[in-house]
Scaffold this motif. Structure first.
Motif, mmCIF file in Angstrom:
data_model
loop_
_atom_site.group_PDB
_atom_site.id
_atom_site.type_symbol
_atom_site.label_atom_id
_atom_site.label_comp_id
_atom_site.label_asym_id
_atom_site.label_seq_id
_atom_site.Cartn_x
_atom_site.Cartn_y
_atom_site.Cartn_z
ATOM 1 N N VAL A 62 2.532 15.542 3.047
ATOM 2 C CA VAL A 62 2.015 15.415 4.373
ATOM 3 C C VAL A 62 1.407 14.197 4.812
ATOM 4 N N PHE A 63 0.564 13.543 3.863
ATOM 5 C CA PHE A 63 0.070 12.233 4.050
ATOM 6 C C PHE A 63 1.100 11.176 4.037
ATOM 7 N N ILE A 64 1.924 11.343 3.332
ATOM 8 C CA ILE A 64 2.942 10.295 3.317
ATOM 9 C C ILE A 64 3.734 10.352 4.465
ATOM 10 N N TYR A 65 4.284 11.606 5.059
ATOM 11 C CA TYR A 65 5.012 11.701 6.129
ATOM 12 C C TYR A 65 4.480 11.217 7.292
ATOM 13 N N SER A 124 6.192 6.985 5.859
ATOM 14 C CA SER A 124 7.533 7.598 6.753
ATOM 15 C C SER A 124 7.441 7.411 8.245
ATOM 16 N N LYS A 125 6.083 7.345 8.659
ATOM 17 C CA LYS A 125 6.076 7.087 10.242
ATOM 18 C C LYS A 125 6.499 5.721 10.454
ATOM 19 N N ARG A 126 6.150 4.953 9.664
ATOM 20 C CA ARG A 126 6.640 3.389 9.758
ATOM 21 C C ARG A 126 7.958 3.149 9.761
ATOM 22 N N GLU A 172 0.723 -1.229 -0.068
ATOM 23 C CA GLU A 172 0.067 0.054 -0.132
ATOM 24 C C GLU A 172 0.860 1.141 -0.044
ATOM 25 N N HIS A 173 1.993 1.372 0.579
ATOM 26 C CA HIS A 173 2.992 2.534 0.798
ATOM 27 C C HIS A 173 3.963 2.471 -0.341
ATOM 28 N N PHE A 174 3.941 1.396 -1.061
ATOM 29 C CA PHE A 174 4.874 1.557 -2.398
ATOM 30 C C PHE A 174 5.013 2.836 -3.036
#
Length: 458
Positions: A395-398, A402-404, A195-197
């Protein structure tokens, strides 16, 4: 006439002589062939008897080896026995080498070393009072084996080697320890979370289970040696970066092909983060250039269809890039972050095409000054929409992908604290409160961190 008769006699005499000579020769040949066939049949019967004896011997040996299997080193005998008590098997897993991570096939290739150890009271009973000669004899027999298996192996092992050792008087253990050293290599299945690819972090898991039931065996993490990973031998560094920690957790499963009972599983996980530079520069950056070029079409007179032609051409180019993204992923039923970005770019190009068509249509029944006014502010609105989308998406990705990655860095720090504690005290601390996480528990042993009272014994 006499000459003729003499000639006939001369001619007929050799024929009769040849027949007389041939008849005994044919009879002798037939007799010889009969003897040879008899001897051949006798040999076949004797060979059949030998083969029957050999098959019975091999069957007997196979049944004997099933009851008393021998380890790979050819020294230790492991009978298939059962114990009345539940055996705790401590497992340490080491990732020796990770050579390939295949996103399309969702598998990875690795070489793994597993150390399993358990206490054996029978060896203690035989050990007491025995002479040194008898002790050497005991070392060649292991009374019990946990029958460990790898659940997520894909195909057969490329390398599969087991050795055993018996250790007496180990500190912290009441009975002698049986240590199984298992080294294997192969391809392992892994359900990748894409999902985060391409900003994803993937778990690479080795699932170790047993053919014995949960009532017989309890698989736990080794309390005197922490699982580890050899980061220097990581071979897929062009696309992935490897984290330093190993995380283990227990689970249960039902192995239908063995029995319908519940079997314990110990999962050992390492983590890798995808290097996103390739996808940023070769897909995201190119898509950003394509959608930015649509603003160049505003220099074309809106009365003609040339502006719309340029936008549609750019739209088809973006569709081709969508197909490139598809080749980098397996067939999945959800959208990745890169899919979301490319589809959003296609939607933006569709809005630009709609704007171009609207301005061309409005020029037929509205004044040119009014159309230019709407064209100018629609262009400003589209530019503002493009900038806001990128800001919100970043911001959504961060806050998600990025949190993971930040969590994985924290786990590296916790793993280092765990190893430091083990080197200092020689054994992992007991968990007095099972609700305390690893993060809260090992924060107590990291310099500069406050002491968590919930993790300490009450």
């Amino acid at each position: 006439m006499e000459d003729i008769q003499n000639e006939d006699i001369v001619i007929e005499a050799p024929v009769e002589t040849e027949k007389a000579i041939r008849q005994p020769a044919d009879g002798q040949t037939f007799s010889l062939l009969t003897d040879m066939m008899g001897q051949l049949m006798g040999c076949i019967e004797r060979n059949s008897e030998v083969m029957q004896v050999a098959m019975e011997t091999m069957d007997s040996l196979s049944r004997s080896s099933a009851r008393n299997p021998v380890s790979d080193d050819g020294d230790l005998i492991i009978p298939d026995s059962k114990r009345s008590d539940k055996v705790t098997v401590e497992i340490k897993c080491t990732f020796l080498k990770i050579t390939d991570i295949d996103t399309i096939d969702q598998q990875f290739e690795a070489e793994i070393f597993v150390q399993a150890k358990w206490q054996e009271p029978i060896l203690e009973q035989n050990y007491m009072g025995d002479t040194q000669k008898n002790k050497e004899g005991l070392d060649k027999m292991i009374p019990w084996d946990p029958k460990l298996i790898v659940m997520n192996i894909d195909g057969a092992f490329v390398l599969n080697r087991k050795t055993y050792d018996i250790r007496y008087n180990e500190p912290g253990y009441r009975y002698p320890l049986v240590v199984q050293l298992w080294r294997f290599k192969g391809f392992f299945k892994e359900n990748l979370e894409l999902e985060h690819f391409p900003v994803d972090v993937q778990d690479l898991t080795i699932s170790i289970s047993t053919e014995r039931s949960d009532a017989e065996v309890d698989l736990v993490e080794d309390q005197t040696a922490v699982s580890s990973i050899n980061t220097k031998s990581f071979m897929d560094q062009a696309e992935w970066s490897l984290y330093n920690h190993i995380e283990t957790f227990c689970d249960f499963t039902t192995v239908e092909y063995c029995s319908s009972t519940v079997h314990p599983i110990l999962h050992a996980q390492c983590r890798v983060a995808r290097k996103m530079g390739y996808f940023i520069w070769n897909i995201v950056f190119i898509m950003l250039l394509i959608i930015s070029l649509t603003f160049a079409a505003y220099s074309i007179e809106f009365k003609t269809a040339d502006r719309l032609t340029v936008t549609i051409t750019l739209f088809l180019t973006a569709v081709a890039f969508k197909l490139v993204v598809k080749q980098s992923l397996p067939t999945i039923s959800y959208l990745t972050y890169l899919d979301v970005y490319v589809i959003s770019a296609l939607i933006f190009l569709g809005l630009q095409a709609a704007q171009n068509a609207s301005m061309t249509a409005m020029s037929h029944f509205m004044a040119q000054a009014e159309v230019q006014y709407f064209d100018k502010w629609s262009m400003v609105s589209m530019a503002f929409l493009l900038v806001m989308f990128h800001v919100i998406f970043a911001v959504f990705i961060y806050r998600t992908a990025s949190k993971r990655r930040r969590v994985m860095k924290e786990k590296d720090r916790m793993y280092a604290a765990k190893r430091d504690f083990l080197e200092k005290f020689g054994e992992l601390p007991p968990r007095y409160d099972k609700n305390v996480s690893d993060r809260d528990f090992f924060d107590n042993f990291i310099p500069g961190r406050s002491l968590s009272k919930s993790a300490l014994p009450k």
